[in-house]
Each structure stands twice: as structure tokens, then as C-alpha cells.
Design a protein around this motif. Structure first.
Motif, short mmCIF file in Angstrom:
data_model
loop_
_atom_site.label_atom_id
_atom_site.label_comp_id
_atom_site.label_asym_id
_atom_site.label_seq_id
_atom_site.Cartn_x
_atom_site.Cartn_y
_atom_site.Cartn_z
N THR A 111 37.35 50.15 42.08
CA THR A 111 38.26 49.61 42.92
C THR A 111 38.30 47.85 42.41
OG1 THR A 111 37.97 51.01 44.79
CG2 THR A 111 39.07 49.12 45.32
N LEU A 112 39.38 47.50 42.02
CA LEU A 112 39.52 46.24 41.27
C LEU A 112 39.79 45.28 42.48
CD1 LEU A 112 41.06 46.92 37.95
CD2 LEU A 112 38.82 46.42 38.50
N SER A 113 40.29 45.85 43.58
CA SER A 113 40.59 44.88 44.97
C SER A 113 39.89 45.28 46.06
CB SER A 113 42.15 45.03 45.19
OG SER A 113 42.75 44.81 44.12
N ALA A 114 39.22 44.29 46.65
CA ALA A 114 38.26 44.64 47.76
C ALA A 114 39.03 45.44 48.74
CB ALA A 114 37.67 43.27 48.41
N THR A 115 38.14 46.12 49.29
CA THR A 115 38.29 47.18 50.46
C THR A 115 37.46 47.36 51.48
OG1 THR A 115 37.84 49.40 49.23
CG2 THR A 115 40.13 48.63 48.73
N VAL A 123 34.09 46.04 46.32
CA VAL A 123 34.92 45.86 45.21
C VAL A 123 34.14 46.45 44.03
CG1 VAL A 123 34.07 43.54 44.76
CG2 VAL A 123 36.33 43.98 44.31
N SER A 136 39.30 40.45 44.04
CA SER A 136 39.91 41.20 43.01
C SER A 136 39.17 40.72 41.36
CB SER A 136 41.41 41.02 42.78
OG SER A 136 41.53 39.59 42.22
N THR A 138 38.42 42.12 37.25
CA THR A 138 38.84 42.96 36.07
C THR A 138 37.52 43.73 35.65
OG1 THR A 138 37.44 41.24 34.60
CG2 THR A 138 39.72 40.85 34.91
#
Length: 239
Positions: A111-115, A123, A136, A138
Motif C-alpha cells: 500500500t503506497l498510501s497510509a491506511t 504503509v 505516501s 514509492t
């Protein structure tokens, strides 16, 4: 007479040792001949050698009576010391290879964006230590964080496993230890079998760790079954 004998013996010993050590001819080696002449002349006389010299000459023969037992004791002691000091396998140069890393990546997911999950921000490859809202990454950054997360696991496997490993065995064990927790790894039958030199049993034991606690119930997880099979195949394969 006594002094003449001892002086001759001294000359003989000095000449022999010096000549043998340095290979010197002439005057120095002549000490040997001179000393021998004096000793031979003494022996040809009517008096016996001094009692102290005779006693000293007999001591080595008396000690030889105890030589076998002493030698056996020394050999036994040396063998025991060698066993105690025998070095264990050094796996310090081992590093997680691409095949092992891929198993972990697939299991963790990317997951490239924090959840937010279970009250924590995640992340990258399930990284939590520095994950924050709105963060976020890469793909290379996510992999870098994953390797940092795996460093304690790698160090633990290197330290705990004292039998020699090839790179595929090591990678499979790192993946397994990451899954069950490095603190639990040493309590598994995988670890115990491996430490006892039973590699085939260790590989088979990987297949038994497919149950997880889900909502308070122990449940066999298809995802763990697939992961263990991949770890087992990697462990058994040649690099």
C-alpha cells in the motif's frame, strides 16, 4: 674425580647442543669430543659415577612406567576441551535473497498510501513504525522500509541457528520467523528439528504452521497454507 666427570659432561653437552643448532665445525664441535674423552676416561676408571648422577639418569625410566596412563588422561582431556570449544556454524554472512523477500512481500501486500488498520497506520509492505496519516511512498521506499523491518528477524535467525545454512534455507527461515515472530521461532518444531540436524523434518514441520487466531478462534488459513508451501519449497531447493 667428581669435578672432572661433571666438567667433562658439561663440555660434551655444550658441544653437542651448539654443533647441532648451528652446525659449527672446528673448535666448538671439538668441545663434544673433549667432553666425551673425559667421560670415557672416567668410566674406564675404578670409581663409579657419583650417586647423584646415577639417580638422575634413572629418573626418566621410572617416569615411563606412568606414561601410558598420563598420555591417555591428556588425550581424554584434550578431546573434551576440543568438543567444548568446537566452533558452531557461522551464518553471519547470510542475507535474505530475492525469493525469500518475494514470499514476504506477497504475504504483506503493498500500500503506497497510509491506511488505518486495527487502530494503526500502515504503509508500504505493512510498515507501521513510522507510518502516519497522509504518508505516501514509492515502491523502492516501501522496500527499503520492509528491509529495515526485517533486520531484527534476520539477525535473530543468524544468531539462533547454529547449523550451516545455504541461502535458500536461510531465506525460507527468515520468511517463516517473520510470520510467527522471531521471539516464537526458537520454540517451533521447525527450529528444533533443524538444530538436531533433521533438515527434512524441519522442512515438513513448516507445513504444520497454518493456523491463526481469528476473532478468538483458531482457524486454518488458506493464505498461510500457501505461504508455508512456498517456504518449504524454497527451503528444499538448491541455490
Amino acid at each position: 674425580m667428581r669435578l672432572a666427570f661433571l666438567f667433562g659432561l658439561f663440555l660434551f653437552a655444550v658441544g653437542a647442543l651448539v654443533a647441532e643448532r648451528y652446525g659449527l665445525p672446528g673448535t666448538v664441535t671439538g668441545l663434544t669430543d673433549k667432553g666425551f674423552d673425559k667421560i670415557e676416561g672416567f668410566i674406564a676408571g675404578t670409581e663409579r659415577p657419583p650417586a647423584a648422577f646415577a639417580a638422575a639418569a634413572e629418573e626418566p625410566a621410572a617416569d615411563m612406567a606412568h606414561a601410558p596412563a598420563a598420555t591417555a588422561a591428556l588425550s581424554s582431556s584434550t578431546t573434551a576441551d576440543a568438543a567444548r570449544n568446537m566452533p558452531t556454524a557461522d551464518n553471519s554472512a547470510m542475507s535474505l535473497n530475492g525469493d525469500g523477500l518475494e514470499i514476504i512481500k506477497t504475504s504483506r501486500g503493498l500500500t503506497l498510501s497510509a491506511t488505518m488498520e486495527d487502530g494503526d497506520w500502515h504503509v508500504g509492505y505493512a510498515h507501521t513504525a513510522t507510518a502516519t496519516e497522509g504518508m505516501s511512498l514509492t515502491v523502492p521506499q516501501a522496500e527499503e522500509l520492509l528491509l529495515a523491518d526485517l533486520q531484527p528477524v534476520q539477525d535473530g535467525v543468524r544468531r539462533m541457528v547454529t547449523v550451516p545454512l545455504n541461502e535458500n534455507e536461510y531465506a525460507a527461515l527468515v520468511s517463516f520467523a517473520e510470520s510467527v515472530g522471531i521471539e516464537n521461532f526458537g520454540q517451533t518444531d521447525v527450529y528444533r528439528s533443524l538444530q538436531n540436524g533433521k533438515r527434512d523434518e524441519a522442512a515438513e514441520a513448516l507445513s504444520e504452521h497454518t493456523i491463526a487466531n481469528v476473532g478468538g478462534e483458531l482457524t486454518q488459513m488458506p493464505s498461510l497454507m500457501e505461504r508455508r508451501e512456498r517456504e518449504r519449497a524454497l527451503f528444499m531447493s538448491q541455490p
